[in-house]
Design an enzyme around this catalytic site. Structure first.
Site, short mmCIF file in Angstrom:
data_model
loop_
_atom_site.label_atom_id
_atom_site.label_comp_id
_atom_site.label_asym_id
_atom_site.label_seq_id
_atom_site.Cartn_x
_atom_site.Cartn_y
_atom_site.Cartn_z
N LYS A 1 55.16 36.02 29.28
CA LYS A 1 53.97 35.18 29.13
C LYS A 1 52.77 35.83 29.81
CE LYS A 1 55.24 32.38 33.17
NZ LYS A 1 55.58 31.03 33.65
N TYR B 1 26.06 41.16 49.62
CA TYR B 1 25.45 39.84 49.50
C TYR B 1 25.59 39.04 50.79
CZ TYR B 1 24.69 40.07 44.45
OH TYR B 1 24.24 40.39 43.19
#
Length: 386
Positions: free
Chosen positions: A46, A265
């Site tokens: 999956k 940042y």
């Protein structure tokens, strides 16, 4: 016009690249098959084979002998069918109206997980005829599945149509990664009752962690997922699986910064020494999670230092906040002549194991693998033929 096409190699020039060792995946599957004893061993593919590529991983495991596969959606199953022509492919999310053609044309086996799906599937069989399915039973997880009582009633229902012929009864352990947890034994006893009620039908309880709990949990079919891909299945023990994936990011620029200056940042990192920094072409859009940042992540308190990379024999810490497309590493302690722009820093792999990397971000290896994103270039190392 000059033709540069022969000079271009997408992997060698990629900002983020992923090397997948198919031989290691196959060896992990064979190892898990040995641990599964008499039970057959499936493979869970999956989420694009946990981010590593359904097509290549599926074909490698099929050629190695895997004949039972589990995927999350019918679309994943249709892709896998091209590479596993006569395998059984189980779809864990089951089937809903409008999906019949996709299932039938690709010979996919729905995992029926609720009374609603069971009613719909019974109606489908009335029109279509015999077709295999699996039944998911909830033995205490409180996620998908018929309740134990519902499953037992179904097993005893003499009026159920003959066309409703499950080929597998399955359940899933909630706490298999903790061998001492009492829930494992409770679920085992509940599943034994259900398995016995569906006499003659194969049963499956153990995913990766359940395999390590021992033969009682193996039944007829085991379903390894994360362990195939080198991840930790059980807490508190050394991981015996081979590393499978190596993620790397290209250094765009190296630069010097002075003590007292901030990085990135919010200036979340204040340098305490003169430093050398490497800016690499990977960020959270590439699956390198923002929570790897060395600071400015209020929700992560347990591991304040953040993530690390590996280059030239050295572990190097993330410096400041991770951005969408870039991450900064502190390479001050790496001899300057060993690092230059264009080199690659390992984000996880054989030097920084995927689960250790994930812990630094406050998550698990499953999430890190599945979120590697679409921008990385993959290279596959084929299994060596004997």
């Amino acid at each position: 016009m000059t033709d540069f096409s022969d000079d271009y190699d997408a992997f060698d020039t990629a900002g983020v690249r992923l090397t997948v060792d198919l031989g290691a995946i196959v060896e992990n599957w064979r190892d898990l098959a040995r641990r599964s004893g008499r039970a057959r061993t499936a493979a869970v593919l999956k989420a694009d084979a946990y981010g590593l590529g359904t097509e290549d991983v599926g074909e490698a495991l099929y050629l190695a002998g895997a004949r039972d596969f589990f995927v999350a959606t019918a679309e994943e199953g249709a892709t896998l069918r091209l590479y596993a022509p006569d395998a059984r492919i189980f779809v864990l999310s089951g089937i809903w109206p409008g999906m019949e053609r996709l299932f039938f044309e690709n010979d996919l086996v729905p995992v029926i997980a609720s009374e609603e799906q069971l009613s719909f599937w019974t109606a489908v069989l009335a029109d279509y005829g015999d077709y295999p399915c699996a039944l998911q039973v909830d033995t205490g997880f409180n996620r998908l599945g018929l309740s134990v009582d519902e499953a037992l009633m179904l097993a005893d229902d003499v009026s159920r149509p003959a066309s409703l012929a499950p080929v597998l009864i399955m359940s899933h352990l909630a706490c298999g990664d903790d061998p001492s947890h009492q829930m494992n034994r409770q679920q085992l006893e509940s599943f034994r009752k259900v398995s016995a009620a569906f006499e003659g039908i194969e049963s499956s309880l153990a995913a990766s962690a359940g395999i390590f709990l021992g033969p009682e949990y193996h039944f007829d079919l085991t379903r390894p997922g994360i362990a195939l891909y080198g991840g930790e299945a059980v807490r508190g023990i050394a991981n015996p699986m081979r590393p499978v994936a190596t993620a790397e990011a290209r250094i765009i620029q190296t630069r010097s910064a002075k003590a007292g200056e901030g990085v990135g940042y919010g200036q979340a990192l204040q340098l305490t020494r003169d430093s050398r920094l490497a800016v690499v072409a990977a960020g959270y859009a590439d699956g390198y999670l923002r929570s790897f940042s060395s600071g400015g992540v209020p929700l992560r308190d347990a591991l304040p230092q953040g993530g690390q990379g590996f280059i030239a024999g050295h572990r190097v810490p993330v410096a400041g906040r991770i951005a969408m497309d870039m991450t900064i590493f502190d390479i001050t302690d790496v001899p300057e002549h060993l690092v230059r722009a264009g080199d690659y820093i390992e984000l996880f792999g054989s030097n920084i194991l995927v689960d250790n990397a994930a812990r630094a971000a406050g998550t698990i290896g499953y999430e890190l693998l599945a979120n590697m994103g679409l921008r990385h270039q993959r290279r596959y190392m084929a299994e060596e033929q004997e």
